[in-house]
Design a protein around this motif. Structure first.
Motif, PDB file in Angstrom:
ATOM      1  N   MET A  60       0.832  -1.186   0.000  1.00  0.00           N
ATOM      2  CA  MET A  60       0.000   0.000   0.000  1.00  0.00           C
ATOM      3  C   MET A  60       0.877   1.251   0.000  1.00  0.00           C
ATOM      4  O   MET A  60       1.876   1.289   0.689  1.00  0.00           O
ATOM      5  N   PHE A  61       0.521   2.220  -0.769  1.00  0.00           N
ATOM      6  CA  PHE A  61       1.304   3.441  -0.879  1.00  0.00           C
ATOM      7  C   PHE A  61       0.738   4.517   0.033  1.00  0.00           C
ATOM      8  O   PHE A  61      -0.433   4.519   0.368  1.00  0.00           O
ATOM      9  N   VAL A  62       1.625   5.467   0.402  1.00  0.00           N
ATOM     10  CA  VAL A  62       1.218   6.565   1.278  1.00  0.00           C
ATOM     11  C   VAL A  62       0.077   7.355   0.662  1.00  0.00           C
ATOM     12  O   VAL A  62      -0.805   7.821   1.365  1.00  0.00           O
ATOM     13  N   THR A  63       0.048   7.493  -0.647  1.00  0.00           N
ATOM     14  CA  THR A  63      -1.014   8.274  -1.277  1.00  0.00           C
ATOM     15  C   THR A  63      -2.385   7.689  -0.958  1.00  0.00           C
ATOM     16  O   THR A  63      -3.369   8.411  -0.933  1.00  0.00           O
ATOM     17  N   HIS A  64      -2.451   6.399  -0.685  1.00  0.00           N
ATOM     18  CA  HIS A  64      -3.714   5.777  -0.310  1.00  0.00           C
ATOM     19  C   HIS A  64      -4.041   5.974   1.166  1.00  0.00           C
ATOM     20  O   HIS A  64      -5.110   5.635   1.623  1.00  0.00           O
ATOM     21  N   LEU A  65      -3.084   6.518   1.900  1.00  0.00           N
ATOM     22  CA  LEU A  65      -3.272   6.691   3.344  1.00  0.00           C
ATOM     23  C   LEU A  65      -3.303   8.167   3.703  1.00  0.00           C
ATOM     24  O   LEU A  65      -2.555   8.634   4.532  1.00  0.00           O
ATOM     25  N   SER A  66      -4.151   8.879   3.096  1.00  0.00           N
ATOM     26  CA  SER A  66      -4.196  10.317   3.311  1.00  0.00           C
ATOM     27  C   SER A  66      -4.812  10.683   4.658  1.00  0.00           C
ATOM     28  O   SER A  66      -4.688  11.807   5.098  1.00  0.00           O
ATOM     29  N   THR A  67      -5.450   9.746   5.318  1.00  0.00           N
ATOM     30  CA  THR A  67      -6.089  10.062   6.589  1.00  0.00           C
ATOM     31  C   THR A  67      -5.680   9.066   7.654  1.00  0.00           C
ATOM     32  O   THR A  67      -5.179   7.978   7.370  1.00  0.00           O
ATOM     33  N   GLU A  68      -5.900   9.452   8.894  1.00  0.00           N
ATOM     34  CA  GLU A  68      -5.646   8.543  10.019  1.00  0.00           C
ATOM     35  C   GLU A  68      -6.526   7.307   9.898  1.00  0.00           C
ATOM     36  O   GLU A  68      -6.106   6.207  10.263  1.00  0.00           O
ATOM     37  N   ARG A  69      -7.699   7.494   9.381  1.00  0.00           N
ATOM     38  CA  ARG A  69      -8.628   6.370   9.244  1.00  0.00           C
ATOM     39  C   ARG A  69      -8.058   5.305   8.308  1.00  0.00           C
ATOM     40  O   ARG A  69      -8.102   4.113   8.595  1.00  0.00           O
ATOM     41  N   SER A  70      -7.474   5.730   7.202  1.00  0.00           N
ATOM     42  CA  SER A  70      -6.844   4.794   6.276  1.00  0.00           C
ATOM     43  C   SER A  70      -5.686   4.068   6.960  1.00  0.00           C
ATOM     44  O   SER A  70      -5.481   2.874   6.764  1.00  0.00           O
ATOM     45  N   PHE A  71      -4.924   4.806   7.763  1.00  0.00           N
ATOM     46  CA  PHE A  71      -3.802   4.208   8.469  1.00  0.00           C
ATOM     47  C   PHE A  71      -4.305   3.170   9.472  1.00  0.00           C
ATOM     48  O   PHE A  71      -3.720   2.100   9.609  1.00  0.00           O
ATOM     49  N   ARG A  72      -5.371   3.489  10.163  1.00  0.00           N
ATOM     50  CA  ARG A  72      -5.935   2.534  11.134  1.00  0.00           C
ATOM     51  C   ARG A  72      -6.383   1.252  10.449  1.00  0.00           C
ATOM     52  O   ARG A  72      -6.212   0.157  10.986  1.00  0.00           O
ATOM     53  N   GLU A  73      -6.965   1.372   9.271  1.00  0.00           N
ATOM     54  CA  GLU A  73      -7.373   0.178   8.522  1.00  0.00           C
ATOM     55  C   GLU A  73      -6.152  -0.662   8.153  1.00  0.00           C
ATOM     56  O   GLU A  73      -6.172  -1.884   8.279  1.00  0.00           O
ATOM     57  N   LEU A  74      -5.091  -0.002   7.716  1.00  0.00           N
ATOM     58  CA  LEU A  74      -3.861  -0.714   7.394  1.00  0.00           C
ATOM     59  C   LEU A  74      -3.298  -1.371   8.659  1.00  0.00           C
ATOM     60  O   LEU A  74      -2.856  -2.518   8.630  1.00  0.00           O
ATOM     61  N   ALA A  75      -3.323  -0.646   9.772  1.00  0.00           N
ATOM     62  CA  ALA A  75      -2.806  -1.185  11.029  1.00  0.00           C
ATOM     63  C   ALA A  75      -3.559  -2.446  11.442  1.00  0.00           C
ATOM     64  O   ALA A  75      -2.957  -3.415  11.898  1.00  0.00           O
ATOM     65  N   ARG A  76      -4.880  -2.442  11.279  1.00  0.00           N
ATOM     66  CA  ARG A  76      -5.670  -3.635  11.611  1.00  0.00           C
ATOM     67  C   ARG A  76      -5.247  -4.824  10.756  1.00  0.00           C
ATOM     68  O   ARG A  76      -5.197  -5.949  11.222  1.00  0.00           O
ATOM     69  N   THR A  77      -4.943  -4.576   9.505  1.00  0.00           N
ATOM     70  CA  THR A  77      -4.521  -5.642   8.598  1.00  0.00           C
ATOM     71  C   THR A  77      -3.122  -6.154   8.951  1.00  0.00           C
ATOM     72  O   THR A  77      -2.880  -7.360   8.959  1.00  0.00           O
ATOM     73  N   LEU A  78      -2.208  -5.236   9.251  1.00  0.00           N
ATOM     74  CA  LEU A  78      -0.815  -5.613   9.505  1.00  0.00           C
ATOM     75  C   LEU A  78      -0.548  -6.049  10.940  1.00  0.00           C
ATOM     76  O   LEU A  78       0.465  -6.698  11.198  1.00  0.00           O
ATOM     77  N   ASP A  79      -1.425  -5.707  11.866  1.00  0.00           N
ATOM     78  CA  ASP A  79      -1.186  -5.995  13.281  1.00  0.00           C
ATOM     79  C   ASP A  79      -0.820  -7.458  13.534  1.00  0.00           C
ATOM     80  O   ASP A  79       0.205  -7.730  14.170  1.00  0.00           O
ATOM     81  N   PRO A  80      -1.604  -8.434  13.070  1.00  0.00           N
ATOM     82  CA  PRO A  80      -1.242  -9.826  13.369  1.00  0.00           C
ATOM     83  C   PRO A  80       0.099 -10.238  12.756  1.00  0.00           C
ATOM     84  O   PRO A  80       0.852 -11.000  13.358  1.00  0.00           O
ATOM     85  N   ILE A  81       0.412  -9.708  11.594  1.00  0.00           N
ATOM     86  CA  ILE A  81       1.671 -10.047  10.920  1.00  0.00           C
ATOM     87  C   ILE A  81       2.853  -9.478  11.707  1.00  0.00           C
ATOM     88  O   ILE A  81       3.819 -10.191  12.005  1.00  0.00           O
ATOM     89  N   LEU A  82       2.767  -8.192  12.056  1.00  0.00           N
ATOM     90  CA  LEU A  82       3.854  -7.557  12.795  1.00  0.00           C
ATOM     91  C   LEU A  82       3.990  -8.156  14.198  1.00  0.00           C
ATOM     92  O   LEU A  82       5.101  -8.322  14.707  1.00  0.00           O
ATOM     93  N   TYR A  83       2.874  -8.515  14.798  1.00  0.00           N
ATOM     94  CA  TYR A  83       2.919  -9.136  16.126  1.00  0.00           C
ATOM     95  C   TYR A  83       3.669 -10.470  16.072  1.00  0.00           C
ATOM     96  O   TYR A  83       4.494 -10.758  16.951  1.00  0.00           O
ATOM     97  N   LYS A  84       3.410 -11.278  15.056  1.00  0.00           N
ATOM     98  CA  LYS A  84       4.113 -12.566  14.920  1.00  0.00           C
ATOM     99  C   LYS A  84       5.614 -12.346  14.769  1.00  0.00           C
ATOM    100  O   LYS A  84       6.416 -13.074  15.348  1.00  0.00           O
ATOM    101  N   VAL A  85       5.989 -11.344  13.998  1.00  0.00           N
ATOM    102  CA  VAL A  85       7.409 -11.033  13.805  1.00  0.00           C
ATOM    103  C   VAL A  85       8.035 -10.633  15.146  1.00  0.00           C
ATOM    104  O   VAL A  85       9.094 -11.137  15.530  1.00  0.00           O
ATOM    105  N   ALA A  86       7.373  -9.741  15.859  1.00  0.00           N
ATOM    106  CA  ALA A  86       7.895  -9.265  17.146  1.00  0.00           C
ATOM    107  C   ALA A  86       7.958 -10.398  18.171  1.00  0.00           C
ATOM    108  O   ALA A  86       8.933 -10.529  18.907  1.00  0.00           O
ATOM    109  N   LEU A  87       6.929 -11.224  18.210  1.00  0.00           N
ATOM    110  CA  LEU A  87       6.890 -12.332  19.171  1.00  0.00           C
ATOM    111  C   LEU A  87       8.001 -13.336  18.874  1.00  0.00           C
ATOM    112  O   LEU A  87       8.660 -13.837  19.785  1.00  0.00           O
TER     113      LEU A  87
END
Length: 175
Positions: A1-28
């Motif tokens: 996903m490109f920054v241009t698609h994330l013009s708002t905090e809301r878009s970022f939050r949606e991306l965060a929800r998608t990436l959260d489980p992936i990043l959590y597995k990496v960190a764990l």
């Protein structure tokens, strides 16, 4: 996903929800502690949200956030390594039980030297070098040819034996 698609905090939050489980597995996988992993991911998203306005328009957010997480993990590991390599002298000072100042007020340097002379040799040499000559654990270890951890152990036990001798303990406590 490109920054241009994330013009708002809301878009970022949606991306965060998608990436959260992936990043959590990496960190764990990296730190093996669920609470620390969760904190690292949360910090990654906070940094991402704060940096959003400064990122170039063609930034791939998934790759960028993964890099931020990686850097947070490295920072965390460095802090942990520093904590684990804390000098034994500092840890030893913390580990000492409280001293009754009244009882120690009447002890003279001569009393201390007589008590040191009564200690078994392996404790006597370490206590003499640390308490009287004020050498570091490293210097004592080099001089006596023993590991640094052994210096700490002998010093702890030697102090207990000195305390027993100086405050009227039994001979059994000294042996």
């Amino acid at each position: 996903m490109f920054v241009t698609h994330l013009s708002t905090e809301r878009s970022f939050r949606e991306l965060a929800r998608t990436l959260d489980p992936i990043l959590y597995k990496v960190a764990l996988r990296a730190c093996r502690d669920p609470a620390v992993a969760r904190d690292l991911v949360q910090d990654t998203f906070e940094r991402g949200l704060r940096s959003l306005p400064q990122l170039p328009p063609d930034t791939q957010m998934r790759a960028w956030l993964t890099t931020v997480l990686h850097n947070r993990i490295v920072d965390h590991c460095r802090v942990q390594a520093r904590r684990q390599s804390e000098p034994l002298e500092a840890a030893e000072e913390i580990a000492q039980p409280p001293v009754d100042d009244e009882a120690w007020a009447h002890i003279t340097p001569e009393d201390l030297e007589r008590a040191l002379a009564r200690l078994p040799e392996k404790f006597q040499s370490v206590c003499q070098l640390f308490l009287i000559e004020r050498l570091s654990y490293d210097a004592i270890a080099r001089r006596l040819g023993i590991p640094k951890n052994t210096v700490g152990t002998r010093l702890t036990r030697g102090r207990e034996k000195l305390r027993a001798l100086l405050l009227g303990g039994t001979e059994e406590e000294v042996e």
